[in-house]
Design a protein around this motif. Sequence first.
Motif, PDB file in Angstrom:
ATOM      1  N   THR A  86      10.797   3.970  19.575  1.00 55.10           N
ATOM      2  CA  THR A  86       9.358   3.828  19.674  1.00 55.10           C
ATOM      3  C   THR A  86       8.824   3.776  18.253  1.00 55.10           C
ATOM      4  OG1 THR A  86       9.279   5.041  21.753  1.00 55.10           O
ATOM      5  CG2 THR A  86       7.223   4.880  20.513  1.00 55.10           C
ATOM      6  N   GLN A  87       8.192   2.684  17.911  1.00 59.31           N
ATOM      7  CA  GLN A  87       7.691   2.474  16.561  1.00 59.31           C
ATOM      8  C   GLN A  87       6.311   3.088  16.398  1.00 59.31           C
ATOM      9  OE1 GLN A  87       9.477   0.376  14.075  1.00 59.31           O
ATOM     10  NE2 GLN A  87      10.949   1.124  15.538  1.00 59.31           N
ATOM     11  N   SER A  88       6.004   3.540  15.198  1.00 67.03           N
ATOM     12  CA  SER A  88       4.644   3.921  14.857  1.00 67.03           C
ATOM     13  C   SER A  88       4.389   3.506  13.420  1.00 67.03           C
ATOM     14  CB  SER A  88       4.415   5.423  15.035  1.00 67.03           C
ATOM     15  OG  SER A  88       5.187   6.154  14.118  1.00 67.03           O
ATOM     16  N   SER A  89       3.127   3.350  13.090  1.00 65.82           N
ATOM     17  CA  SER A  89       2.722   2.984  11.741  1.00 65.82           C
ATOM     18  C   SER A  89       1.866   4.099  11.178  1.00 65.82           C
ATOM     19  CB  SER A  89       1.926   1.677  11.762  1.00 65.82           C
ATOM     20  OG  SER A  89       2.731   0.628  12.258  1.00 65.82           O
ATOM     21  N   GLU A  90       2.138   4.467   9.942  1.00 60.34           N
ATOM     22  CA  GLU A  90       1.374   5.513   9.271  1.00 60.34           C
ATOM     23  C   GLU A  90       0.696   4.915   8.051  1.00 60.34           C
ATOM     24  OE1 GLU A  90       3.962   8.841   8.584  1.00 60.34           O
ATOM     25  OE2 GLU A  90       4.070   9.289  10.727  1.00 60.34           O
ATOM     26  N   VAL A  91      -0.621   5.030   8.029  1.00 57.73           N
ATOM     27  CA  VAL A  91      -1.420   4.444   6.949  1.00 57.73           C
ATOM     28  C   VAL A  91      -2.048   5.570   6.141  1.00 57.73           C
ATOM     29  CG1 VAL A  91      -3.327   2.904   6.386  1.00 57.73           C
ATOM     30  CG2 VAL A  91      -1.880   2.427   8.389  1.00 57.73           C
ATOM     31  N   ILE A  92      -1.617   5.697   4.893  1.00 55.22           N
ATOM     32  CA  ILE A  92      -2.196   6.688   3.989  1.00 55.22           C
ATOM     33  C   ILE A  92      -3.479   6.107   3.412  1.00 55.22           C
ATOM     34  CG2 ILE A  92      -1.881   7.925   1.814  1.00 55.22           C
ATOM     35  CD1 ILE A  92       1.083   8.105   2.477  1.00 55.22           C
ATOM     36  N   LEU A  93      -4.554   6.878   3.471  1.00 54.09           N
ATOM     37  CA  LEU A  93      -5.863   6.441   2.987  1.00 54.09           C
ATOM     38  C   LEU A  93      -6.067   6.938   1.566  1.00 54.09           C
ATOM     39  CD1 LEU A  93      -7.992   7.290   6.148  1.00 54.09           C
ATOM     40  CD2 LEU A  93      -6.775   5.160   5.603  1.00 54.09           C
ATOM     41  N   VAL A  94      -6.393   6.012   0.668  1.00 49.48           N
ATOM     42  CA  VAL A  94      -6.631   6.348  -0.738  1.00 49.48           C
ATOM     43  C   VAL A  94      -8.040   5.902  -1.108  1.00 49.48           C
ATOM     44  CG1 VAL A  94      -5.899   5.977  -3.120  1.00 49.48           C
ATOM     45  CG2 VAL A  94      -4.182   6.123  -1.295  1.00 49.48           C
ATOM     46  N   CYS A  95      -8.829   6.852  -1.591  1.00 55.21           N
ATOM     47  CA  CYS A  95     -10.208   6.576  -1.995  1.00 55.21           C
ATOM     48  C   CYS A  95     -10.231   5.944  -3.385  1.00 55.21           C
ATOM     49  CB  CYS A  95     -10.991   7.892  -2.003  1.00 55.21           C
ATOM     50  SG  CYS A  95     -12.627   7.767  -2.749  1.00 55.21           S
ATOM     51  N   ASP A  96     -10.824   4.774  -3.480  1.00 54.35           N
ATOM     52  CA  ASP A  96     -11.101   4.130  -4.763  1.00 54.35           C
ATOM     53  C   ASP A  96     -12.406   3.370  -4.589  1.00 54.35           C
ATOM     54  OD1 ASP A  96     -11.335   2.478  -7.016  1.00 54.35           O
ATOM     55  OD2 ASP A  96      -9.159   2.252  -7.191  1.00 54.35           O
ATOM     56  N   ARG A  97     -13.463   3.894  -5.158  1.00 56.35           N
ATOM     57  CA  ARG A  97     -14.803   3.325  -4.953  1.00 56.35           C
ATOM     58  C   ARG A  97     -14.980   1.928  -5.542  1.00 56.35           C
ATOM     59  NH1 ARG A  97     -17.474   7.195  -2.431  1.00 56.35           N
ATOM     60  NH2 ARG A  97     -16.964   9.375  -2.843  1.00 56.35           N
ATOM     61  N   SER A  98     -14.013   1.457  -6.312  1.00 58.79           N
ATOM     62  CA  SER A  98     -14.110   0.123  -6.898  1.00 58.79           C
ATOM     63  C   SER A  98     -13.362  -0.947  -6.097  1.00 58.79           C
ATOM     64  CB  SER A  98     -13.580   0.142  -8.335  1.00 58.79           C
ATOM     65  OG  SER A  98     -12.185   0.377  -8.348  1.00 58.79           O
TER      66      SER A  98
END
Length: 134
Positions: A86-98
């Motif tokens: 069973t596949q899953s995708s993990e997306v790490i969120l990185v804040c960069d206001r530019s």
Amino acid sequence: DLSPLQEGRPVPRFRGVKDADGNTYDFNPCSDFSNANCTNATVCIFPTGTSRGLAVGRSQGNEFGLSDLGASVQISYPGGRVSNFTQSSEVILVCDRSVEGHLTAHGRIFVDILPFTLVSKYCCPVGGSRFSIG
């Protein structure tokens, strides 16, 4: 709130993102998309040498949490079965206001997990520490 990355389109916001192994991915952070190559997917993989996509992440059942290093917020999108996994995708969120939005596909690290990094001004917390995919 990642909804500005949706742009009101039922097509994936990020298309044709390649990993080091040559696989290609489409990704839509807020909702599933369907097209001729992939159905009901938030994350779709096109393995090297193929034009048929496989849904490896869906918006239904997604979860927010801390990344394995505990320093970043990530979204886990459950996927479907591929071979015996069973596949899953993990997306790490990185804040960069530019940055409006930039997706990096890291390639398969584990058999069942596909990691990504999404860098965007929309990954930045607003008015506290709440996050929303839209």
